[in-house]
Scaffold this motif. Structure first.
Motif, PDB file in Angstrom:
ATOM      1  N   THR A  41       0.840  -1.201   0.000  1.00 17.06           N
ATOM      2  CA  THR A  41       0.000   0.000   0.000  1.00 17.06           C
ATOM      3  C   THR A  41       0.874   1.249   0.000  1.00 17.06           C
ATOM      4  O   THR A  41       0.600   2.220  -0.720  1.00 17.06           O
ATOM      5  CB  THR A  41      -0.927   0.013   1.220  1.00 17.06           C
ATOM      6  N   GLY A  42       1.927   1.219   0.811  1.00 18.48           N
ATOM      7  CA  GLY A  42       2.829   2.359   0.863  1.00 18.48           C
ATOM      8  C   GLY A  42       3.491   2.627  -0.471  1.00 18.48           C
ATOM      9  O   GLY A  42       3.591   3.780  -0.912  1.00 18.48           O
ATOM     10  N   LEU A  43       3.956   1.569  -1.131  1.00 18.40           N
ATOM     11  CA  LEU A  43       4.570   1.743  -2.446  1.00 18.40           C
ATOM     12  C   LEU A  43       3.563   2.331  -3.429  1.00 18.40           C
ATOM     13  O   LEU A  43       3.890   3.259  -4.194  1.00 18.40           O
ATOM     14  CB  LEU A  43       5.102   0.404  -2.957  1.00 18.40           C
ATOM     15  N   VAL A  72       2.056  -3.063  -8.309  1.00 16.03           N
ATOM     16  CA  VAL A  72       2.618  -3.224  -9.653  1.00 16.03           C
ATOM     17  C   VAL A  72       1.896  -2.304 -10.642  1.00 16.03           C
ATOM     18  O   VAL A  72       2.527  -1.642 -11.480  1.00 16.03           O
ATOM     19  CB  VAL A  72       2.524  -4.696 -10.105  1.00 16.03           C
ATOM     20  N   ASP A  73       0.564  -2.235 -10.542  1.00 24.65           N
ATOM     21  CA  ASP A  73      -0.214  -1.368 -11.434  1.00 24.65           C
ATOM     22  C   ASP A  73       0.202   0.092 -11.290  1.00 24.65           C
ATOM     23  O   ASP A  73       0.438   0.793 -12.279  1.00 24.65           O
ATOM     24  CB  ASP A  73      -1.708  -1.503 -11.122  1.00 24.65           C
ATOM     25  N   ASN A  74       0.266   0.557 -10.034  1.00 21.73           N
ATOM     26  CA  ASN A  74       0.585   1.965  -9.813  1.00 21.73           C
ATOM     27  C   ASN A  74       2.015   2.302 -10.216  1.00 21.73           C
ATOM     28  O   ASN A  74       2.294   3.396 -10.715  1.00 21.73           O
ATOM     29  CB  ASN A  74       0.353   2.334  -8.352  1.00 21.73           C
ATOM     30  N   ALA A  75       2.937   1.362  -9.983  1.00 22.71           N
ATOM     31  CA  ALA A  75       4.320   1.595 -10.388  1.00 22.71           C
ATOM     32  C   ALA A  75       4.430   1.712 -11.904  1.00 22.71           C
ATOM     33  O   ALA A  75       5.172   2.563 -12.425  1.00 22.71           O
ATOM     34  CB  ALA A  75       5.209   0.470  -9.875  1.00 22.71           C
ATOM     35  N   ARG A  76       3.689   0.889 -12.612  1.00 24.81           N
ATOM     36  CA  ARG A  76       3.703   0.958 -14.078  1.00 24.81           C
ATOM     37  C   ARG A  76       3.118   2.290 -14.563  1.00 24.81           C
ATOM     38  O   ARG A  76       3.677   2.946 -15.444  1.00 24.81           O
ATOM     39  CB  ARG A  76       2.906  -0.207 -14.660  1.00 24.81           C
ATOM     40  N   TRP A 115       9.174   1.029  -9.379  1.00 29.18           N
ATOM     41  CA  TRP A 115       8.836   0.087 -10.446  1.00 29.18           C
ATOM     42  C   TRP A 115       9.642  -1.203 -10.286  1.00 29.18           C
ATOM     43  O   TRP A 115       9.104  -2.301 -10.414  1.00 29.18           O
ATOM     44  CB  TRP A 115       9.123   0.750 -11.803  1.00 29.18           C
ATOM     45  N   ARG A 116      10.923  -1.066  -9.964  1.00 25.12           N
ATOM     46  CA  ARG A 116      11.776  -2.246  -9.797  1.00 25.12           C
ATOM     47  C   ARG A 116      11.420  -3.028  -8.532  1.00 25.12           C
ATOM     48  O   ARG A 116      11.591  -4.244  -8.477  1.00 25.12           O
ATOM     49  CB  ARG A 116      13.245  -1.808  -9.763  1.00 25.12           C
ATOM     50  N   ASP A 117      10.948  -2.311  -7.517  1.00 20.90           N
ATOM     51  CA  ASP A 117      10.659  -2.957  -6.234  1.00 20.90           C
ATOM     52  C   ASP A 117       9.293  -3.623  -6.182  1.00 20.90           C
ATOM     53  O   ASP A 117       9.036  -4.460  -5.303  1.00 20.90           O
ATOM     54  CB  ASP A 117      10.717  -1.920  -5.105  1.00 20.90           C
ATOM     55  N   SER A 118       8.396  -3.257  -7.073  1.00 19.74           N
ATOM     56  CA  SER A 118       6.997  -3.684  -6.927  1.00 19.74           C
ATOM     57  C   SER A 118       6.770  -5.158  -7.237  1.00 19.74           C
ATOM     58  O   SER A 118       5.991  -5.834  -6.551  1.00 19.74           O
ATOM     59  CB  SER A 118       6.096  -2.823  -7.816  1.00 19.74           C
ATOM     60  N   LEU A 142       6.570  -8.131  -4.724  1.00 19.95           N
ATOM     61  CA  LEU A 142       5.440  -8.194  -3.803  1.00 19.95           C
ATOM     62  C   LEU A 142       4.415  -9.231  -4.243  1.00 19.95           C
ATOM     63  O   LEU A 142       3.634  -9.720  -3.417  1.00 19.95           O
ATOM     64  CB  LEU A 142       4.779  -6.818  -3.687  1.00 19.95           C
ATOM     65  N   GLU A 143       4.396  -9.561  -5.533  1.00 20.47           N
ATOM     66  CA  GLU A 143       3.485 -10.601  -6.025  1.00 20.47           C
ATOM     67  C   GLU A 143       4.068 -11.999  -5.844  1.00 20.47           C
ATOM     68  O   GLU A 143       3.419 -12.989  -6.194  1.00 20.47           O
ATOM     69  CB  GLU A 143       3.176 -10.373  -7.498  1.00 20.47           C
ATOM     70  N   ILE A 144       5.282 -12.075  -5.292  1.00 18.97           N
ATOM     71  CA  ILE A 144       5.975 -13.358  -5.150  1.00 18.97           C
ATOM     72  C   ILE A 144       6.284 -13.675  -3.693  1.00 18.97           C
ATOM     73  O   ILE A 144       5.956 -14.762  -3.197  1.00 18.97           O
ATOM     74  CB  ILE A 144       7.269 -13.352  -5.985  1.00 18.97           C
ATOM     75  N   GLY A 145       6.923 -12.743  -2.989  1.00 10.81           N
ATOM     76  CA  GLY A 145       7.368 -13.002  -1.618  1.00 10.81           C
ATOM     77  C   GLY A 145       6.228 -13.195  -0.629  1.00 10.81           C
ATOM     78  O   GLY A 145       5.147 -12.641  -0.789  1.00 10.81           O
ATOM     79  N   GLU A 146       6.482 -13.991   0.407  1.00 11.05           N
ATOM     80  CA  GLU A 146       5.523 -14.323   1.467  1.00 11.05           C
ATOM     81  C   GLU A 146       4.209 -14.856   0.894  1.00 11.05           C
ATOM     82  O   GLU A 146       3.116 -14.522   1.360  1.00 11.05           O
ATOM     83  CB  GLU A 146       5.284 -13.124   2.387  1.00 11.05           C
ATOM     84  N   GLY A 147       4.337 -15.706  -0.104  1.00  6.98           N
ATOM     85  CA  GLY A 147       3.175 -16.330  -0.727  1.00  6.98           C
ATOM     86  C   GLY A 147       2.826 -15.646  -2.033  1.00  6.98           C
ATOM     87  O   GLY A 147       2.447 -14.472  -2.058  1.00  6.98           O
ATOM     88  N   THR A 148       2.979 -16.354  -3.146  1.00  3.85           N
ATOM     89  CA  THR A 148       2.691 -15.787  -4.457  1.00  3.85           C
ATOM     90  C   THR A 148       1.211 -15.426  -4.584  1.00  3.85           C
ATOM     91  O   THR A 148       0.372 -15.862  -3.791  1.00  3.85           O
ATOM     92  CB  THR A 148       3.051 -16.777  -5.574  1.00  3.85           C
TER      93      THR A 148
END
Length: 389
Positions: free
Chosen positions: A258-260, A335-339, A360-363, A366-372
């Motif tokens: 959310t912060g990102l 990911v959407d907002n970073a794009r 953008w590189r960091d987002s 988040l779709e992978i770590g601590e459960g995809t």
């Protein structure tokens, strides 16, 4: 439970304090650390002095006496500026210290928690292996109990472990197969391995796409011996313990995401006001306004989702589904907002000197770590009562 997500004065003061710290201390420095792939020890020390690493832990162990809502607020505000710093805090608390708080003996708590809460020491959790990520039940690392010395003897490897190789890392809690159950499935236990234990090797940092100012390493264990008292919790309950840790950690990751996402809005609004094209700010263009409106909608909704899950956890209510929902949604919209933020910035969004390039590189992680995201959908479907294959 109440649906009022407004913060009480104490929590609002915490949020504001971390917001100021992120903008005044983290923002001016973190870009250089990120480019050098260097861990920001000075920033982490200041976070320790602020008490951020002890937010959800009892005061008797050096904590601040807060809860997961307080931790989430801190993570969201940090991630609005930088995710490397935010994930260092998240992993140190949710994965490093929380297992000891929840499952440790009184002696283990008093030995480890004070330094972990102060930020003087970081902890890590070694679950993922080269052949066991989402399928954590496929763990190959083993630990046998030597009856002659009353020690666990650990062999195996772990990968993608956050906070495992810094100069202030003090321990890694490792999941290992300690036997076989009656049904033939592996018995998995969690064992605390102090840094510097003979046979415990920490590899060089990974070369990563993002989170470049955080520490991520591969670990190997070659006849590593630790006392039997280093067993964390009940023997054979290591996998179940970590599932509990993941449920709570997903709320923290949702706050970070959310912060990102909100940081992308912040930077894009600022840029849209300053950047002129064809004689006027690009922010007057409806195409830009609609993008920003949608980005703000996503960040706002994500904030409601993680706060709802955190509130359920704090009040002792079931929260597994809500945590999965929050984690899935926040990572997707990050990911959407970073794009979209990169698109609004145009060519400048592809330059590392602009924060949105870092976001953008960091987002994606988040779709992978601590459960995809796929795992989150499986969990949500199960919580809806759908049959399990």
């Amino acid at each position: 439970m109440s649906l009022d997500h407004r913060l009480d004065p104490e929590l609002e003061e915490l949020r504001r304090t971390v917001e100021e710290f992120a903008h005044d201390v983290v923002a001016p420095k973190i870009g250089d650390y990120y480019e050098r792939h260097e861990f920001p020890y000075d920033i982490i020390r200041e976070m320790g002095r602020m008490g951020l690493f002890g937010l959800p832990f009892p005061e008797e162990y050096g904590g601040m006496g807060g809860d997961y809502l307080a931790l989430g607020l801190a993570l969201e505000e940090l991630a609005r500026v930088d995710s490397s710093v935010a994930i260092t805090l998240e992993a140190a608390v949710s994965l490093g210290a929380m297992p000891i708080h929840l499952f440790g003996t009184e002696e283990q708590k008093r030995t480890w928690l004070p330094k972990l809460c102060s930020g003087e020491m970081l902890g890590a959790f070694g679950l993922t292996e080269p052949g066991a990520g989402s399928d954590a039940g496929g763990t190959r690392t083993t630990a046998r109990l030597d009856p002659d010395t009353d020690e666990w003897v650990i062999n195996g490897s772990k990968c993608f472990i956050t906070n495992s190789g810094t100069d202030i890392t003090g321990l890694v809690t490792v999941t290992a197969v300690t036997g076989t159950r009656d049904n033939g499935r592996p018995e998995i236990s969690a064992i605390i391995v102090p840094s510097g234990t003979p046979g415990f090797t920490v590899a060089a940092p990974y070369s990563k796409v993002g989170w470049n100012a955080s520490d991520t390493r591969e670990l190997s264990f070659d006849e590593v011996r630790v006392p039997s008292a280093n067993l964390l919790g009940e023997r054979g309950r290591g996998y179940a313990q970590f599932l509990r840790i993941l449920d709570e950690g997903r709320i923290a990751i949702a706050a970070l995401g959310t912060g990102l996402a909100q940081g992308c809005v912040d930077e894009s609004v600022k840029y849209a006001k300053e950047r002129h094209a064809f004689g006027r700010p690009i922010g007057v263009n409806q195409a830009i306004q609609f993008k920003l409106a949608d980005m703000e909608l996503k960040a706002h909704t994500s904030r409601l989702a993680w706060r709802d899950a955190a509130s359920r956890l704090v009040h002792g209510e079931p929260f597994k589904k809500e945590a999965a929902l929050a984690k899935l949604y926040s990572s997707t919209i990050a990911v959407d907002n970073a794009r979209e933020a990169t698109q609004i910035h145009g060519g400048y969004g592809f330059m590392n000197e602009y924060p949105v390039a870092r976001m953008w590189r960091d987002s994606k992680i988040l779709e992978i770590g601590e459960g995809t995201s796929e795992v989150q959908r499986m969990l949500i479907a199960r919580e809806l009562g759908l049959p399990v294959a």
